[in-house]
Structures are given as C-alpha cells and as structure tokens.
Design a protein around this motif. Structure first.
Motif, PDB file in Angstrom:
ATOM      1  N   VAL A  92      89.936 -11.134  15.927  1.00 32.06           N
ATOM      2  CA  VAL A  92      89.161 -12.342  16.227  1.00 32.06           C
ATOM      3  C   VAL A  92      88.225 -12.044  17.387  1.00 32.06           C
ATOM      4  N   GLU A  93      86.936 -12.211  17.123  1.00 34.11           N
ATOM      5  CA  GLU A  93      85.926 -11.934  18.152  1.00 34.11           C
ATOM      6  C   GLU A  93      84.907 -13.064  18.143  1.00 34.11           C
ATOM      7  N   ASP A  94      84.475 -13.485  19.340  1.00 34.63           N
ATOM      8  CA  ASP A  94      83.494 -14.568  19.391  1.00 34.63           C
ATOM      9  C   ASP A  94      82.087 -14.003  19.580  1.00 34.63           C
ATOM     10  N   GLU A  95      81.106 -14.892  19.594  1.00 29.66           N
ATOM     11  CA  GLU A  95      79.708 -14.452  19.685  1.00 29.66           C
ATOM     12  C   GLU A  95      79.383 -13.824  21.030  1.00 29.66           C
ATOM     13  N   ALA A  96      80.197 -14.105  22.048  1.00 30.28           N
ATOM     14  CA  ALA A  96      79.942 -13.560  23.384  1.00 30.28           C
ATOM     15  C   ALA A  96      80.548 -12.177  23.582  1.00 30.28           C
ATOM     16  N   PRO A 139      87.015  -9.840  27.327  1.00 32.64           N
ATOM     17  CA  PRO A 139      85.781  -9.153  26.929  1.00 32.64           C
ATOM     18  C   PRO A 139      86.091  -7.791  26.303  1.00 32.64           C
ATOM     19  N   CYS A 140      85.409  -7.482  25.213  1.00 31.74           N
ATOM     20  CA  CYS A 140      85.629  -6.179  24.567  1.00 31.74           C
ATOM     21  C   CYS A 140      85.375  -5.026  25.535  1.00 31.74           C
ATOM     22  N   SER A 141      84.451  -5.237  26.444  1.00 31.91           N
ATOM     23  CA  SER A 141      84.110  -4.182  27.411  1.00 31.91           C
ATOM     24  C   SER A 141      85.251  -3.898  28.386  1.00 31.91           C
ATOM     25  N   LYS A 174      88.393  -3.528  27.499  1.00 27.74           N
ATOM     26  CA  LYS A 174      89.522  -3.014  26.734  1.00 27.74           C
ATOM     27  C   LYS A 174      90.297  -1.950  27.503  1.00 27.74           C
ATOM     28  N   LYS A 175      89.616  -1.089  28.229  1.00 29.48           N
ATOM     29  CA  LYS A 175      90.279   0.019  28.921  1.00 29.48           C
ATOM     30  C   LYS A 175      91.214  -0.458  30.032  1.00 29.48           C
ATOM     31  N   GLN A 176      91.071  -1.710  30.425  1.00 27.49           N
ATOM     32  CA  GLN A 176      91.933  -2.230  31.490  1.00 27.49           C
ATOM     33  C   GLN A 176      93.284  -2.717  30.961  1.00 27.49           C
ATOM     34  N   TYR A 177      93.441  -2.727  29.632  1.00 25.40           N
ATOM     35  CA  TYR A 177      94.662  -3.241  29.022  1.00 25.40           C
ATOM     36  C   TYR A 177      95.344  -2.124  28.230  1.00 25.40           C
ATOM     37  N   THR A 178      96.676  -2.172  28.207  1.00 24.99           N
ATOM     38  CA  THR A 178      97.441  -1.136  27.520  1.00 24.99           C
ATOM     39  C   THR A 178      97.662  -1.531  26.072  1.00 24.99           C
ATOM     40  N   THR A 211      94.729   0.382  19.088  1.00 19.91           N
ATOM     41  CA  THR A 211      93.548   1.141  19.498  1.00 19.91           C
ATOM     42  C   THR A 211      92.760   1.598  18.271  1.00 19.91           C
ATOM     43  N   LYS A 212      93.478   2.026  17.232  1.00 21.85           N
ATOM     44  CA  LYS A 212      92.807   2.444  15.989  1.00 21.85           C
ATOM     45  C   LYS A 212      92.071   1.273  15.351  1.00 21.85           C
ATOM     46  N   ILE A 213      92.693   0.101  15.370  1.00 16.88           N
ATOM     47  CA  ILE A 213      92.051  -1.081  14.790  1.00 16.88           C
ATOM     48  C   ILE A 213      90.807  -1.432  15.592  1.00 16.88           C
ATOM     49  N   PHE A 214      90.911  -1.415  16.910  1.00 18.41           N
ATOM     50  CA  PHE A 214      89.765  -1.744  17.771  1.00 18.41           C
ATOM     51  C   PHE A 214      88.592  -0.804  17.488  1.00 18.41           C
TER      52      PHE A 214
END
Length: 347
Positions: free
Chosen positions: A237-241, A323-325, A327-331, A337-340
């Motif tokens: 699930v991803e929003d327009e932002a 924020p997708c940006s 992502k690296k801050q979360y485990t 990770t493959k799905i992302f």
C-alpha cells in the motif's frame, strides 16, 4: 584408535598452512570472537565477513553494544537471518556489563549461563579466546569425526554430541582453539558433505571410513523436521506522496521487524477492505508471487498492490505510514526487502 600426537600434529600443521584468512582469526578479543561465532551459526563464511566488520565498527566494545537500542542492533543484523541470535546476543552482552563488569567471563560455566549461549558457542569462544580445554562439535566436526571413526551413531541426537565431545577431549588439552578450528576447517574445505577431497586429506591414513569405502554414508543423521507451508498474501500500500504502509511484527518469528500488511491467503479481500474502513482498493490479481524458506517453515506469498483512498484506515496500533525514502531506517525481513525492491522497480 590412532596416535594422538601424530593425528593432532598433522592436522594442525595442515591448518597452519591452508587455513582461510578471516578477520576474526586475527584477534584475541573474546568479544569479537564471540560476535563471529554467533554470526557464523547457520550462515556462510563469505556472507559473515562484511557483517562482522561493520558490526565491530559500529559496536567496537561490549559497552557500546549494551547501550544500543534493539532496533539498531537488528538493523545491523538485517540480511543475516535468525534474528533471535541477535536479540539473545544483545541481551547476553547486557548481562556481561551488569554481572561481569563488561568483561567476557573466562569461566566456562559463567559464560554458558549467558542468554543464548549453548554448548557449541561456549566451547568455541572459551577455546579460541582463552585456550580452555573444550571441544567444539558443529556440523563440520560431526562429519569429520564420524568418518574418521566410521561411526554409525545418529548425529541428530544430543547423546551423540556428548559422546563426540568426550572422544575429542584428549585432543583439546593443549592448543584447544587451534585444534577446534582445524577440525572445522577440514570439514569446510576437504571433508565436505558431497564430493569430499579424500585424496588431499592430511589425515586420510587415520580415516576408517575411507579405508572401508563408507565416506559418503557418514555421518548418519535422521531426517530434519519437514517445513510447514504457510500461504500468505501481502498488501503493498503506497499513497501519492510516496509513503508506504508498514506494520511492526509482534509474533515470535521476526518480532519487532517491519513488514507490509500480511494475511493468510484465504482471507477475502472484502474482509480486508472492511478492516481498513473501506479506504483501500486491492488489485484483483497479484503483482507477483514469492517463496521464502525459513528453518522450519516456508512462506508462499502472493503480493497485491493496493490503492489508498483515505489515510484513516482503522485503529491497528502496529501500522504506520512511512516515507519510502526512509526504508533503510527500518529493519525488514529478507522477503519484505525483496517485495519492496520488486515493487519499486515496477513503478
């Protein structure tokens, strides 16, 4: 049975000449040796090298690791798998600070009492770091010793491990760490599970299985427990932002890590949309399928893209927009990770 000095000296001479260069073999720091042993359990050497070097760079002392947040520790561990190892190690290090003034105890029983330390880790760290007379018995040593003696004991049984530890005790009364590492290295490089290099084995003359032609029949081990299959569906699930919806796991497996919303495959999309107060629309067909193997289970995942119509999506306290940006801050577990990566590439 063969002569202890002849066998042991031959093996150690071979090890001195042919051992692989590894960063944890270049230190006498018991904390660093301990880190390497925890990482090497069920993980290939080539994978561990970079993780080990980053880990000791980020947490150079026991105190620095003890002070770290669990999320930071798990983030440094991301990709190694078996995250309970990291949690137990983190807890054990805190125990060392609290009970042993930040010094890894050289008393084998005190070390064994720490969280997550079992007989193998105890023997490996105590012998390599402190030269204490304890024999390590891992998969490599099981294989080497069973072939040397043409032994038919079931190596899946705890009593076989104890038997091997007793058999090897005379060989670790001196140079214990070197001998233990030599046995493991022999199993990794020469006495391999399939296609062993018997013609290059430094202790071939001592090998009863080679003499009898039973090398490939040893060790004897009962079959592992069958993996259970879990059929799941994941919502991306991803929003327009550019924010994505994540939830933090509270189950024992991968506890505390982040994933995309996940459900059993039989859960209807109508029920899921109702849970989200009907503020999402789920694609009818999955974007792709993914399989991931754990030790005793397999995840078979169907990945669906979902559109959000309103950020008020129910009251699940474990779910957050991120924020997708960031992502690296979360485990993330490996399958997430493959799905992302796959969904980002598809955009």
């Amino acid at each position: 049975m063969y002569s202890e000095p002849s066998f042991k000296e031959t093996l150690i001479t071979w090890f001195d000449q042919h051992q692989r260069q590894m960063p944890w073999r270049e230190t006498t720091n018991p904390y660093y040796i301990w880190i390497s042993e925890v990482m090497l359990q069920q993980t290939q050497v080539n994978t561990v090298r970079s993780y080990y070097e980053r880990f000791i760079s980020d947490f150079p002392t026991i105190e620095s690791l003890a002070r770290a947040d669990e999320d930071d520790v798990l983030k440094r561990w991301e990709g190694l798998g078996y995250y309970s190892r990291a949690r137990n190690f983190h807890t054990a290090v805190k125990e060392v600070v609290e009970k042993h003034n930040g010094v890894v105890p050289d008393d084998p029983e005190a070390f064994l009492a720490l969280k997550g330390v079992g007989p193998y880790t105890q023997a490996a760290v105590m012998s390599i770091a402190f030269d204490l007379p304890l024999a390590t018995v891992d998969g490599n040593v099981f294989r080497v010793w069973s072939r040397l003696n043409d032994d038919t004991q079931d190596t899946a049984l705890q009593k076989t491990r104890k038997s091997y530890e007793q058999d090897l005790l005379p060989y670790v009364q001196s140079q214990s760490g070197t001998f233990n590492q030599a046995m493991m290295e022999l199993g990794a490089l020469i006495c391999t599970p399939t296609s062993p290099l018997c013609m290059f084995c430094p202790v071939q003359e001592h090998c009863e299985a080679f003499e009898k032609g039973t090398v490939l029949e040893r060790p004897i081990k009962t079959k592992k427990q069958k993996k259970t299959l879990h059929r799941l569906q994941v919502l991306y699930v991803e929003d327009e932002a550019g924010n994505m919806l994540l939830e933090q796991r509270d189950q024992s497996l991968l506890r505390g890590m982040w994933q995309f919303p996940m459900y059993p495959v039989e859960t209807s999309h109508a029920d899921i949309e109702q849970e989200f107060d009907h503020h999402i629309l789920i694609d009818e067909e999955p974007s792709f399928h993914l399989k991931h193997q754990f030790t005793h289970r397999t995840w078979d995942i169907a990945v669906y893209r979902a559109k959000v119509t309103d950020h008020h999506i129910g009251g699940n306290p474990f779910r957050h927009w991120i924020p997708c940006s960031d992502k690296k801050q979360y485990t993330f577990p490996v399958p997430m990770t493959k799905i992302f990566k796959a969904m980002q590439q598809a955009d």
